[in-house]
Motif scaffolding. Structure first.
Motif, PDB file in Angstrom:
ATOM      1  N   VAL A 100      -5.529   4.149  -4.437  1.00 29.37           N
ATOM      2  CA  VAL A 100      -4.123   3.790  -4.527  1.00 29.37           C
ATOM      3  C   VAL A 100      -4.001   2.449  -5.244  1.00 29.37           C
ATOM      4  CG1 VAL A 100      -3.431   5.103  -2.477  1.00 29.37           C
ATOM      5  CG2 VAL A 100      -4.164   2.725  -2.225  1.00 29.37           C
ATOM      6  N   GLU A 101      -2.808   2.191  -5.741  1.00 29.14           N
ATOM      7  CA  GLU A 101      -2.524   0.933  -6.435  1.00 29.14           C
ATOM      8  C   GLU A 101      -1.457   0.172  -5.649  1.00 29.14           C
ATOM      9  OE1 GLU A 101      -4.437  -0.061  -8.861  1.00 29.14           O
ATOM     10  OE2 GLU A 101      -5.499   1.844  -9.012  1.00 29.14           O
ATOM     11  N   LEU A 102      -1.024  -0.967  -6.165  1.00 23.68           N
ATOM     12  CA  LEU A 102      -0.089  -1.817  -5.441  1.00 23.68           C
ATOM     13  C   LEU A 102       1.217  -1.116  -5.077  1.00 23.68           C
ATOM     14  CD1 LEU A 102      -0.546  -5.253  -7.222  1.00 23.68           C
ATOM     15  CD2 LEU A 102      -1.190  -4.653  -4.884  1.00 23.68           C
ATOM     16  N   ASP A 103       1.652  -0.146  -5.867  1.00 20.95           N
ATOM     17  CA  ASP A 103       2.901   0.541  -5.543  1.00 20.95           C
ATOM     18  C   ASP A 103       2.801   1.356  -4.250  1.00 20.95           C
ATOM     19  OD1 ASP A 103       1.244   2.516  -6.595  1.00 20.95           O
ATOM     20  OD2 ASP A 103       2.785   3.367  -7.899  1.00 20.95           O
ATOM     21  N   PHE A 104       1.603   1.555  -3.741  1.00 25.52           N
ATOM     22  CA  PHE A 104       1.411   2.246  -2.468  1.00 25.52           C
ATOM     23  C   PHE A 104       2.094   1.495  -1.326  1.00 25.52           C
ATOM     24  CE2 PHE A 104      -1.437   3.374   1.214  1.00 25.52           C
ATOM     25  CZ  PHE A 104      -1.082   4.714   1.292  1.00 25.52           C
ATOM     26  N   THR A 105       2.293   0.183  -1.487  1.00 29.17           N
ATOM     27  CA  THR A 105       2.956  -0.590  -0.435  1.00 29.17           C
ATOM     28  C   THR A 105       4.386  -0.096  -0.207  1.00 29.17           C
ATOM     29  OG1 THR A 105       3.684  -2.300  -1.981  1.00 29.17           O
ATOM     30  CG2 THR A 105       1.581  -2.660  -0.849  1.00 29.17           C
ATOM     31  N   ALA A 106       4.989   0.516  -1.215  1.00 23.22           N
ATOM     32  CA  ALA A 106       6.357   1.031  -1.082  1.00 23.22           C
ATOM     33  C   ALA A 106       6.390   2.502  -0.674  1.00 23.22           C
ATOM     34  CB  ALA A 106       7.110   0.851  -2.398  1.00 23.22           C
ATOM     35  N   SER A 107       5.327   3.246  -0.959  1.00 23.21           N
ATOM     36  CA  SER A 107       5.350   4.699  -0.731  1.00 23.21           C
ATOM     37  C   SER A 107       4.446   5.174   0.406  1.00 23.21           C
ATOM     38  CB  SER A 107       4.934   5.421  -2.020  1.00 23.21           C
ATOM     39  OG  SER A 107       3.593   5.113  -2.351  1.00 23.21           O
ATOM     40  N   ARG A 119       3.640   1.946   7.121  1.00 21.62           N
ATOM     41  CA  ARG A 119       3.649   0.545   6.687  1.00 21.62           C
ATOM     42  C   ARG A 119       3.871  -0.326   7.908  1.00 21.62           C
ATOM     43  NH1 ARG A 119       6.431  -1.317   2.007  1.00 21.62           N
ATOM     44  NH2 ARG A 119       7.845  -2.146   3.551  1.00 21.62           N
ATOM     45  N   ARG A 139      -7.444  -2.714  -1.767  1.00 20.08           N
ATOM     46  CA  ARG A 139      -7.444  -1.366  -1.179  1.00 20.08           C
ATOM     47  C   ARG A 139      -8.833  -1.081  -0.656  1.00 20.08           C
ATOM     48  NH1 ARG A 139      -7.447   0.754  -6.737  1.00 20.08           N
ATOM     49  NH2 ARG A 139      -9.659   0.991  -7.188  1.00 20.08           N
ATOM     50  N   ASP A 181      -1.794  -6.033   1.805  1.00 21.69           N
ATOM     51  CA  ASP A 181      -1.104  -6.891   0.846  1.00 21.69           C
ATOM     52  C   ASP A 181      -0.656  -8.156   1.576  1.00 21.69           C
ATOM     53  OD1 ASP A 181       1.564  -7.784  -0.538  1.00 21.69           O
ATOM     54  OD2 ASP A 181       0.566  -6.510  -2.004  1.00 21.69           O
TER      55      ASP A 181
END
Length: 157
Positions: free
Chosen positions: A8-15, A19, A89, A104
């Motif tokens: 996963v990349e940083l945008d995983f924090t939103a999806s 969380r 990650r 994060d």
């Protein structure tokens, strides 16, 4: 036995399906807090609850972290902005159930100190997500204990 997790990349924090977010303020300035999180990994176990050992890998592009119960994480650093942002990650782990995991850390100035926010983004089957949700109070307690210990450590430096 270590298992490879989904990349996963940083945008995983939103999806991320799960969380967990924790925040606190420390008296130490952002640069000192960032150094303790990102640069001084050999000292992580002296203040972060549950960590028995941590080390940089791949010339600083990765980390390995061992918890006191024997859980191991091999990680890739995704963001390293001194005094502001640190994220990684998990690529492989021996922890059961998890499919993807990203942590994060955001640092912002707060008076003479630092506002520190830790976002724990995870994916796994429903029982895993339920277990982590139930573990939220314990993770929050570990975060608070760890950041208080870090603040004391940095005050002595």
């Amino acid at each position: 036995m270590a298992r490879r997790l989904r990349t996963v990349e940083l945008d995983f924090t939103a999806s991320a399906p799960l969380r967990l977010v924790f925040a606190t303020e420390l008296a130490a300035p952002p640069g000192a807090v960032y150094a303790a999180l990102a640069e001084e990994l050999a000292d992580l176990s002296s203040w972060f609850t549950g960590v028995s050992r941590a080390a940089h890998t791949r010339g600083g592009a990765g980390r390995e972290v061992w918890l006191t119960g024997g859980t191991r994480f091999a990680e890739t650093i995704l963001a390293a902005e001194p005094a502001a942002h640190y994220a990684y990650r998990v690529d492989t782990t021996n922890a059961p159930g998890v499919r993807a995991l990203l942590e994060d850390w955001r640092l912002t100035p707060a008076g003479g100190g630092t506002r520190l926010r830790w976002l724990f983004a995870a994916d796994g089957p429903a029982p895993f997500r339920l277990l982590l949700t139930l573990a939220r109070p314990g993770l929050g307690r570990a975060f608070r204990q760890s950041t208080r210990a870090l603040d004391r450590r940095l005050a002595r430096s």
